[in-house]
Design a protein around this motif. Structure first.
Motif, PDB file in Angstrom:
ATOM      1  N   THR A   1       0.798  -1.231   0.000  1.00 10.22           N
ATOM      2  CA  THR A   1       0.000   0.000   0.000  1.00 10.22           C
ATOM      3  C   THR A   1       0.825   1.273   0.000  1.00 10.22           C
ATOM      4  OG1 THR A   1      -0.105   0.183   2.420  1.00 10.22           O
ATOM      5  CG2 THR A   1      -1.730  -1.245   1.354  1.00 10.22           C
TER       6      THR A   1
ATOM      7  N   ALA B   1       1.942   2.516   2.893  1.00  7.76           N
ATOM      8  CA  ALA B   1       1.810   3.084   4.235  1.00  7.76           C
ATOM      9  C   ALA B   1       3.094   2.843   5.020  1.00  7.76           C
ATOM     10  CB  ALA B   1       0.623   2.444   4.956  1.00  7.76           C
TER      11      ALA B   1
ATOM     12  N   ALA C   1      -4.977   5.217   1.859  1.00  4.54           N
ATOM     13  CA  ALA C   1      -4.295   4.179   2.632  1.00  4.54           C
ATOM     14  C   ALA C   1      -3.923   2.979   1.773  1.00  4.54           C
ATOM     15  CB  ALA C   1      -5.172   3.734   3.805  1.00  4.54           C
ATOM     16  N   ASP C   2      -4.650   2.768   0.679  1.00  3.95           N
ATOM     17  CA  ASP C   2      -4.351   1.649  -0.228  1.00  3.95           C
ATOM     18  C   ASP C   2      -4.807   2.030  -1.627  1.00  3.95           C
ATOM     19  OD1 ASP C   2      -3.843  -0.730  -1.499  1.00  3.95           O
ATOM     20  OD2 ASP C   2      -4.921  -1.989  -0.061  1.00  3.95           O
TER      21      ASP C   2
END
Length: 496
Positions: free
Chosen positions: A157, A159, A387-388
């Protein structure tokens, strides 16, 4: 260059182990490659300190320490999380110790000029344990190198956890990881080197692998003008856009389309927007549309005219600066249902689809949302999209049957079966109007006959490369979207 997710990488490693190269040999190759890249990056390295995890990522560190020791470099390995847990990592640690590499306790770290992070691999997600964060802190005057991926980073992702390792160099194995193209992880990777360790081809996977978009490859795919070219052979684009309040969006979109090679373009817009277009780009044909008292397009009074002018067009662009009213919502639905050509939907065209996404014609649509627009179409919040981003883009493509261009740093293009990612571009493009330029380029390429996924990929690449060209001359804060249009001349291929 290809990017895979952690799950895909695990599948490729399993296939490689089953067909040709064992996990132990892959580790040996990865460690040798890591040692080589460390010495390339820091040729005068005196003391290299490895932070080894308990899994195979840590095993790569033990192997690299062994090779560095053979080269006369002081190599130390610290295991803050404890002893290796996999059989091949334990064997690698034993061999490193036998050959003279220094294995340390985690109580006190020695001073070293190179710190190599191999605590967590590409399967990491969530938050780093508090206890390991001090080991990953940057140290002044040291070179920081990550093994496969910086610890604390999510390889799928992009993150990052609090306390994630900030690398000057990341040495990744087999294929780079998709999350490395996305922020914030992209900032933590530093320079990325992909080492070949004999992994089987990514084409053996049953899920889409992301392709890195590169300017020279895109340039070779673009339509070229023959010496006997005629305007009718380069497509006729109909652009329905603009409002009294947002005339500039229409101007930018139609100008970018003309600068991207379309032979003919008709702009259907409020009279005031057409006047602005005629001043900037007089080559565009004008179709005045009726508006309400606030200057937004009406639906029913414009239908017959638009239906007549849609006939024979090679592409339709909807939305730039159009505004969101009940009338523009209905007009957007009408245009989608009555058209029979490729359709590019941008900006307010996307906002007009909220709640009625099912009206999109499958197989001939390109959607160009920024994260906020994507969130509305998917019924989720912006933070969840960001976030993704790869998963959000895939989900929107699967839901609509469209080619989706999820804009932002690390723009993603997908039709649900294929995926591409663009790492070009810069912060100077973060300005209202940049998306209108991208929409115009995309529509122009579609009108010239490029398949929609290829057209979207090419448009994203040209747009970003033009942004980088403009940024080479102008400060980011000074750049305007019209500078991207001017820079297209330098990134489009020369005529035959």
């Amino acid at each position: 260059m290809l990017y895979v997710t952690p799950k895909q990488m695990q599948q490729l490693e399993r296939l490689t182990d089953a067909r040709s190269i064992s996990y132990a040999e892959m580790m040996e190759r990865a460690g040798a490659a890591l040692a080589c890249e460390i010495l390339k990056f820091v040729p005068d390295a005196q003391h290299v300190l490895f932070l080894a995890g308990t899994g195979n990522n840590g095993g790569d560190c033990y192997v690299a320490a062994k090779y560095l020791h053979r080269k006369g470099v002081h190599a130390s390995v610290c295991a803050p999380l404890g002893a290796p847990k996999t059989e091949i990592s334990r064997a690698a640690a034993a061999q490193a110790a036998a050959e003279g590499a220094e294995l340390l306790s985690a109580e006190k770290l020695p001073e070293a000029d190179v710190i190599v992070d191999g605590l967590f691999g590409t399967g990491f997600h969530g938050e780093l344990p508090e206890a390991v964060r001090p080991f990953l802190e940057r140290r002044e005057g040291r070179t920081h190198i990550a093994v496969d991926i910086p610890s604390g980073g999510n390889g799928g992702t992009g993150a990052v956890s609090e306390g994630a390792f900030r690398a000057d160099l990341t040495v990744t194995f087999g294929y780079a990881k998709l999350g490395m193209t996305q922020y914030p992880l992209r900032e933590y990777c530093g320079q990325i080197v992909t080492a070949d360790i004999g992994i089987v081809p990514a084409s053996d996977l049953d899920s889409p692998v992301a392709v890195l978009l590169e300017l020279n490859e895109v340039q070779n795919q673009l339509p070229r003008r023959r010496p006997d070219a005629h305007k009718n052979r380069s497509g006729h684009l109909l652009t329905v856009a603009g409002s009294v309040r947002m005339r500039g969006a229409c101007v930018l979109a139609v100008t970018a389309a003309m600068r991207s090679g379309v032979g003919l373009q008709t702009a259907a817009a409020p009279e005031s927007a057409l006047q602005a277009i005629c001043v900037r780009t007089p080559e565009v044909m004008c179709l005045p549309l009726q508006t309400d008292a606030e200057g937004f397009l009406l639906d029913l009074p414009n239908r017959d005219l638009l239906k007549r002018y849609m006939a024979g067009k090679q592409a339709l662009l909807i939305g730039c600066g159009m505004g969101v009213t009940e009338e523009t919502r209905n007009l957007t639905k009408f245009l989608l249902s009555e058209s029979d050509c490729p359709v590019i939907v941008d900006a307010d065209g996307l906002n007009c689809l909220t709640g009625c996404i099912e009206c999109l014609p499958e197989g001939r649509t390109v959607l160009t949302p920024h994260p906020g627009e994507a969130a509305r179409l998917l019924g989720m919040d912006i933070a969840a999209v960001q976030a993704d981003r790869p998963s959000a883009a895939l989900r929107l493509a699967e839901k609509t049957g469209a080619v989706v261009v999820l804009k932002g740093a690390g723009t993603i293009v997908t039709d649900g079966k294929h995926m591409a990612v663009c790492t070009l571009g810069n912060a100077g493009m973060a300005r209202a109007g940049s998306g209108d330029v991208l929409a115009g380029i995309t529509a122009a390429l579609a009108a010239q006959g490029m398949p929609l996924f290829e057209a979207a990929c090419a448009a994203v690449t040209l747009h970003a490369a033009a942004g980088d060209t403009a940024a080479a001359r102008l400060p980011h804060a000074y750049m305007l979207p019209q500078d991207l249009i001017a820079a297209l001349a330098e990134v489009l291929p020369e005529s035959e």
